[in-house]
Write a protein that holds these residues in place. Structure first.
Motif, short mmCIF file in Angstrom:
data_model
loop_
_atom_site.label_atom_id
_atom_site.label_comp_id
_atom_site.label_asym_id
_atom_site.label_seq_id
_atom_site.Cartn_x
_atom_site.Cartn_y
_atom_site.Cartn_z
N GLY A 177 8.45 -2.93 -5.63
CA GLY A 177 8.64 -3.15 -4.07
C GLY A 177 9.95 -3.98 -3.98
O GLY A 177 10.64 -3.42 -3.17
N THR A 178 10.48 -4.56 -4.87
CA THR A 178 11.64 -5.09 -4.57
C THR A 178 12.53 -4.29 -5.10
O THR A 178 13.82 -4.47 -4.43
CB THR A 178 11.70 -6.54 -5.64
OG1 THR A 178 10.74 -7.27 -5.55
CG2 THR A 178 13.33 -7.18 -5.87
N LEU A 223 12.72 -1.20 -4.43
CA LEU A 223 12.79 -0.36 -3.27
C LEU A 223 13.43 -1.13 -2.18
O LEU A 223 14.44 -0.43 -1.44
CB LEU A 223 11.35 -0.18 -2.75
CG LEU A 223 11.15 1.23 -1.94
CD1 LEU A 223 9.75 1.57 -1.94
CD2 LEU A 223 11.52 0.78 -0.34
N ARG A 224 13.34 -2.41 -1.97
CA ARG A 224 14.15 -3.15 -1.05
C ARG A 224 15.62 -3.20 -1.19
O ARG A 224 16.39 -3.13 -0.53
CB ARG A 224 13.45 -4.69 -0.97
CG ARG A 224 14.19 -5.61 0.19
CD ARG A 224 13.53 -6.97 -0.16
NE ARG A 224 14.03 -7.63 0.94
CZ ARG A 224 13.69 -9.09 0.82
NH1 ARG A 224 13.07 -9.73 0.04
NH2 ARG A 224 14.24 -9.91 1.84
N ASP A 251 17.12 0.29 -0.39
CA ASP A 251 17.21 0.10 1.10
C ASP A 251 18.54 -0.56 1.47
O ASP A 251 19.42 -0.23 2.11
CB ASP A 251 15.86 -0.47 1.65
CG ASP A 251 16.09 -0.34 3.09
OD1 ASP A 251 16.89 0.30 3.71
OD2 ASP A 251 15.50 -1.05 3.93
N SER A 300 3.46 -4.30 -4.00
CA SER A 300 4.30 -3.39 -3.62
C SER A 300 4.87 -3.43 -2.40
O SER A 300 6.00 -3.44 -1.93
CB SER A 300 4.29 -1.84 -4.30
OG SER A 300 4.05 -1.88 -5.58
N SER A 315 8.23 -5.00 -0.66
CA SER A 315 9.57 -4.18 -0.21
C SER A 315 9.89 -4.64 1.11
O SER A 315 11.08 -4.34 1.76
CB SER A 315 8.82 -2.78 0.19
OG SER A 315 7.89 -2.69 1.35
N SER A 362 10.90 -2.30 3.70
CA SER A 362 11.96 -1.31 3.37
C SER A 362 11.25 0.14 3.09
O SER A 362 11.90 1.21 2.82
CB SER A 362 12.82 -1.63 2.02
OG SER A 362 13.80 -2.68 2.54
N LEU A 363 9.82 -0.04 2.58
CA LEU A 363 9.09 1.04 2.47
C LEU A 363 9.04 2.14 3.57
O LEU A 363 9.14 3.06 3.42
CB LEU A 363 7.69 0.59 2.13
CG LEU A 363 6.49 1.97 2.25
CD1 LEU A 363 6.74 2.47 0.98
CD2 LEU A 363 4.98 1.11 2.04
#
Length: 285
Positions: A137-138, A140-141, A144, A165, A169, A172-173
């Protein structure tokens, strides 16, 4: 729009949301949980490729419904079912130790890998063998924030919709296309065919990130491949890349964690792609 009614823990709706804590039920229902005002706000604003709203259901305590009235109203306007629930019910639906009083049930939103390629991306993060949901998740952030066009999670990586996750994020997901379950060879081959240069991030890489920037070679379409938190990228994955690049360690730290290294690499590419004539060093020799 009427005032939502208070729901109890015996409600089938609560039971259906509660079971989304388990991956097999998420996959069966094609639903996942988004918690907190930031994630739910982004979910309300998001629509899938078919134009349908991503948020399908909302649970909120009466206090949170008042505090986040704008989110509740937007959810109702988008057609989501909205339920008021006491703290005890929210605690059953929530996956956090200290729930923030507002939880959304969302439709899966991952994009087909073919759609990612069709969009001719210029910056992509590929998560290969990433097993920690917080790290996924991080990253992905970070992707973004760096303006990446897409994220790809290979079939050896963690579930995108794991509650950790989704929380990591921080919304940001819902901002960029994410393809999931793509074999790493297929991901690399597809991106290369689309004209994207593949850089594998590895602390033992032969190439240095600073040297790549100084050479002005990072201005074109690029995909960064990030590996497992503990053992990095296997040799067979490294061999698929156009270059294996290490982030230089100028101090005494032994290494960087995955999310930090990903942020450095993605921002380096973003800077190079936005700089006129590449991103060459101006430091005198």
């Amino acid at each position: 729009m009427g005032t939502p009614e208070l729901i109890s823990s015996r409600s089938p709706r609560v039971a259906a949301a509660r079971r989304l804590a388990k991956r097999n039920f998420r996959g069966k229902d094609r639903r996942f949980i988004a918690e907190g005002p930031q994630a739910v706000r982004e979910a309300v604003a998001h629509r899938g490729p078919d134009g349908e709203p991503t948020l399908v259901e909302l649970f909120a305590t009466p206090e949170a419904a008042t505090r986040y009235a704008g989110i509740v109203e937007a959810a109702q306007a988008a057609g989501a079912r909205v339920h008021l629930a006491p703290d005890t019910v929210l605690a059953e639906v929530s996956q956090t130790v200290t729930p923030q009083g507002i939880v959304g049930v969302c439709r899966f939103l991952d994009s087909p890998f073919e759609d990612v390629l069709r969009a001719r991306p210029r910056l992509v993060a590929v998560l290969a063998h990433v097993r920690d949901p917080g790290n996924a998740g991080t990253v992905l952030r970070c992707a973004d924030a760096a303006g990446a066009d897409a994220v790809v999670l290979t079939d050896a990586s963690v579930d995108l919709y794991n509650p950790k996750s989704v929380r990591a994020s921080v919304g940001s997901l819902f901002h960029l296309p994410v393809a999931v379950g793509v074999p790493v060879r297929q991901a690399v081959a597809g991106l290369q065919e689309a004209g994207v240069r593949i850089l594998a991030a590895d602390g033992a890489g032969d190439d240095d990130l600073d040297a790549e920037l100084d050479a002005g070679t990072m201005g074109g379409p690029t995909a960064w491949v990030f590996g497992n938190e503990a053992w990095g990228l296997p040799e067979e994955t490294r061999a698929l890349a156009d270059a294996v690049v290490r982030v230089p360690i100028h101090g005494k730290a032994e290494s960087l964690n995955l999310a930090t290294a990903a942020a450095v690499c993605l921002y380096a590419s973003a800077r190079a792609q936005r700089a006129a004539g590449g991103c060459r060093s101006v430091t005198p020799n």
